[in-house]
Design an enzyme around this catalytic site. Structure first.
Site, PDB file in Angstrom:
ATOM      1  N   THR A   1      -6.096  -3.371  -1.282  1.00 17.05           N
ATOM      2  CA  THR A   1      -4.803  -2.847  -0.548  1.00 17.05           C
ATOM      3  C   THR A   1      -5.118  -1.325  -0.112  1.00 17.05           C
ATOM      4  O   THR A   1      -4.315  -1.200   1.217  1.00 17.05           O
ATOM      5  CB  THR A   1      -3.578  -2.672  -1.821  1.00 17.05           C
ATOM      6  OG1 THR A   1      -3.560  -4.091  -2.356  1.00 17.05           O
ATOM      7  CG2 THR A   1      -2.623  -2.045  -1.331  1.00 17.05           C
TER       8      THR A   1
ATOM      9  N   LYS B   1       4.384  -0.600  -3.700  1.00 16.90           N
ATOM     10  CA  LYS B   1       3.087   0.462  -4.459  1.00 16.90           C
ATOM     11  C   LYS B   1       3.262   1.545  -3.634  1.00 16.90           C
ATOM     12  O   LYS B   1       3.169   1.628  -2.339  1.00 16.90           O
ATOM     13  CB  LYS B   1       2.033  -0.512  -4.001  1.00 16.90           C
ATOM     14  CG  LYS B   1       1.893  -1.945  -4.362  1.00 16.90           C
ATOM     15  CD  LYS B   1       0.487  -2.505  -4.098  1.00 16.90           C
ATOM     16  CE  LYS B   1       0.456  -3.962  -4.838  1.00 16.90           C
ATOM     17  NZ  LYS B   1      -0.893  -4.506  -4.376  1.00 16.90           N
TER      18      LYS B   1
ATOM     19  N   ARG C   1       0.563   3.773  -3.171  1.00 18.63           N
ATOM     20  CA  ARG C   1      -0.717   4.002  -1.892  1.00 18.63           C
ATOM     21  C   ARG C   1      -0.345   3.116  -0.658  1.00 18.63           C
ATOM     22  O   ARG C   1      -0.627   3.699   0.245  1.00 18.63           O
ATOM     23  CB  ARG C   1      -1.706   3.435  -2.706  1.00 18.63           C
ATOM     24  CG  ARG C   1      -1.782   1.660  -3.134  1.00 18.63           C
ATOM     25  CD  ARG C   1      -3.049   1.497  -3.869  1.00 18.63           C
ATOM     26  NE  ARG C   1      -3.067  -0.029  -4.175  1.00 18.63           N
ATOM     27  CZ  ARG C   1      -2.723  -0.453  -5.540  1.00 18.63           C
ATOM     28  NH1 ARG C   1      -1.962   0.484  -6.253  1.00 18.63           N
ATOM     29  NH2 ARG C   1      -2.752  -1.532  -5.906  1.00 18.63           N
TER      30      ARG C   1
END
Length: 540
Positions: free
Chosen positions: A84, A169, A171
């Site tokens: 990711t 998320k 990040r």
């Protein structure tokens, strides 16, 4: 032939000076600038999903892009560790981890003797309330090296353009937004937060969205398959069963909800509020909205790419996108919007599927690799603990032990790499010395490893598993992180007035996205851009 008169020569020279477009091509309207650029990243979304499930797509979702966009049918990441953090960073920087530095979702830091999260930043705090920041350490793009497309867009407009990024998320949101994003929001439980890196307190509209508890609308609802989802007959896929006295949505319910495609609907509803409250696409300068739909990744990890769960999640994502695009049309006007669709990585078939269909061994227990290295190191240099840490795809050797035994790092790396390559499921192992010096075999696999390696953050040995060797021991779930096509091939579709619709079968990498948009917008390329503009898709 008579010599041209002086006046004729002068006239020709004037024509060349005043009309260079006659040679260079028509540049009317260059650079092109829409009101809004939407970059849509679906976490763990393989290209073949757009083909396998297309007959069940509705008109205004994925089909809007497939029918009217430039669709690159063979777009693959050319690096080895497809997860990711690196994927989202690569899409928006136009570079690979060897340049932007995000080598994984996390990496081991020998100086700290611990795992280091890719967006951790102890100088910031989490912001989840309207009146103050929390005491929880925050996150930021501090560890991302170089600029993103959004950074270049903001700089080129004297920071009038707004760049907003959203994901479940942290990040994903942070790495898409870059260093100068106007805002980045994330919210794995359906309540969205940010960091003091962007703002000191939560905006009122975000606090109101959280207070209204969008998750509450799903209380009492099961995850029931759509009637169009193959092999389900519209049955219930998953259901949360409350115990007596439980209130909803409580933490247990939220954990269940986070594994359902309903999270995409919540996230896109939040993105719609961001469009309205940040007035995206409603000013005189081009704005950028980056959205990463995260829950597809959770569902894929749990069930694998050939499961009914992934099929239904894909069809529901299609319908949620149709509603979101319709909202954009009302608020901004789709004729004023460019849309790019891609993904950060794909996913391997689950080990049970691999074994059933004789594609490979299926499981590759990581412990076998470190055990093989410890045995080889003990044989070569004496008893002791030689491996300090393992964090895929790296092995980190204990350098204090090497110093104590007067062992050269390069020698130890070589012994460890040979041992790792002998372990079940390992195809190749490259040493830090090889990757740092660039003295590698002339092979696509070595190139992919090199593109994943950053000398300040990488470990001592870089491991690449065999095709269809999935880390772990279970048969049902799956993962990603390999250079193989099932992990590296993702969609790339460019939709809008600047692009030639059609399906393109030529070479393409996801890192071409940012350079393509930067070129059309007349921006400086992101600082480390390694991709190239996809000129075949750009209208002349």
């Amino acid at each position: 032939m008579r010599k041209a008169s002086k006046s004729m020569v002068t006239a020709i020279l004037v024509l060349f000076i005043l009309c260079p477009v006659a040679i260079a091509g028509d540049t009317t309207g260059y650079p092109l600038r829409p009101k809004l650029i939407l970059i849509l990243v679906i976490d763990q979304f393989r290209y073949d999903y757009l083909v396998r499930f297309r007959q069940q797509f509705v008109e205004g979702g994925f089909n809007l892009l497939l029918n009217g966009g430039a669709n690159f049918a063979d777009c693959r990441y050319d690096y080895a560790f497809t997860v990711t953090g690196p994927g989202h960073a690569s899409l928006l920087t136009g570079a690979y981890p060897n340049v932007h530095g995000i080598i994984g979702n996390e990496w081991y830091d020998p100086s700290l003797h611990r795992i280091f999260y890719c967006v951790e930043d102890p100088t910031t705090k989490l912001v989840s309330e309207i009146d103050r920041a929390s005491e929880t350490p925050g996150v930021s793009p501090h560890n991302l090296l170089g600029s993103t497309l959004g950074d270049e867009l903001r700089a080129a407009t004297d920071f009038r353009s707004k760049v907003v990024s959203i994901s479940l998320k942290d990040r994903a949101a942070i790495l898409m937004g870059g260093h100068s994003a106007s805002a980045a929001y994330w919210g794995g439980s359906g309540s969205f937060a940010t960091s003091t890196y962007y703002m000191p307190t939560l905006p009122a509209w975000v606090a109101q969205f959280n207070e209204n508890s969008s998750a509450k609308a799903y209380c009492g609802r099961a995850w029931k398959a759509l009637s169009e989802t193959a092999r389900t007959d519209g049955s219930i896929i998953s259901e949360f069963r409350e115990e007596p006295g439980e209130s909803c949505p409580d933490p247990k319910f939220l954990r269940w909800l986070q594994q359902t495609p309903y999270m995409n609907e919540i996230e896109l509803n939040f993105a719609g509020e961001a469009v309205r409250n940040h007035h995206l696409g409603q000013g005189t300068d081009t704005d950028l909205l980056a959205i990463s739909l995260s829950v597809n990744d959770s569902i894929g990890h749990g069930f694998g790419p050939y499961s009914p769960q992934v099929a239904d999640a894909t069809l529901r994502t299609d319908r949620y996108l149709a509603s979101f695009f319709a909202m954009l049309d009302k608020v901004v006007g789709l004729n004023n919007v460019w849309i790019a669709l891609s993904a950060d990585h794909g996913v391997a078939p689950n080990p049970g599927f691999i074994q059933d269909h004789k594609l490979g061994q299926g499981n590759a227990p990581p412990a076998l690799i470190s055990e093989a290295i410890e045995r080889a190191m003990a044989s070569a240099f004496g008893p002791g603990r030689w491996v300090e840490a393992t964090n895929a795809p790296y092995i980190y050797l204990d350098h204090l032990a090497l110093m104590k035994h007067h062992v050269q790092s390069s020698e130890a790396e070589e012994v460890a790499a040979v041992a790792a390559a002998s372990a079940l499921g390992v195809l190749a192992a490259f040493t830090r010395t090889q990757l740092s010096s660039g003295i590698l075999p002339l092979s696509p696999l070595a190139r992919k490893a090199l593109n994943s390696f950053n000398s300040k953050r990488g470990g001592d040995v870089f491991i690449i598993l065999d095709p269809y060797a999935v880390p772990g021991s279970g048969l049902r779930g799956s993962t990603h992180g390999s250079p193989w096509s099932y992990d590296s091939q993702v969609p790339l579709i460019l939709w809008g007035s600047a692009f030639n619709p059609g399906t393109y079968f030529g070479q393409c990498q996801p890192i071409d996205l940012a350079p393509t948009l930067a070129a059309i917008l007349g921006l400086t390329q992101p600082s480390g851009a390694q991709g190239t503009p996809l000129v075949q898709a750009i209208k002349k």
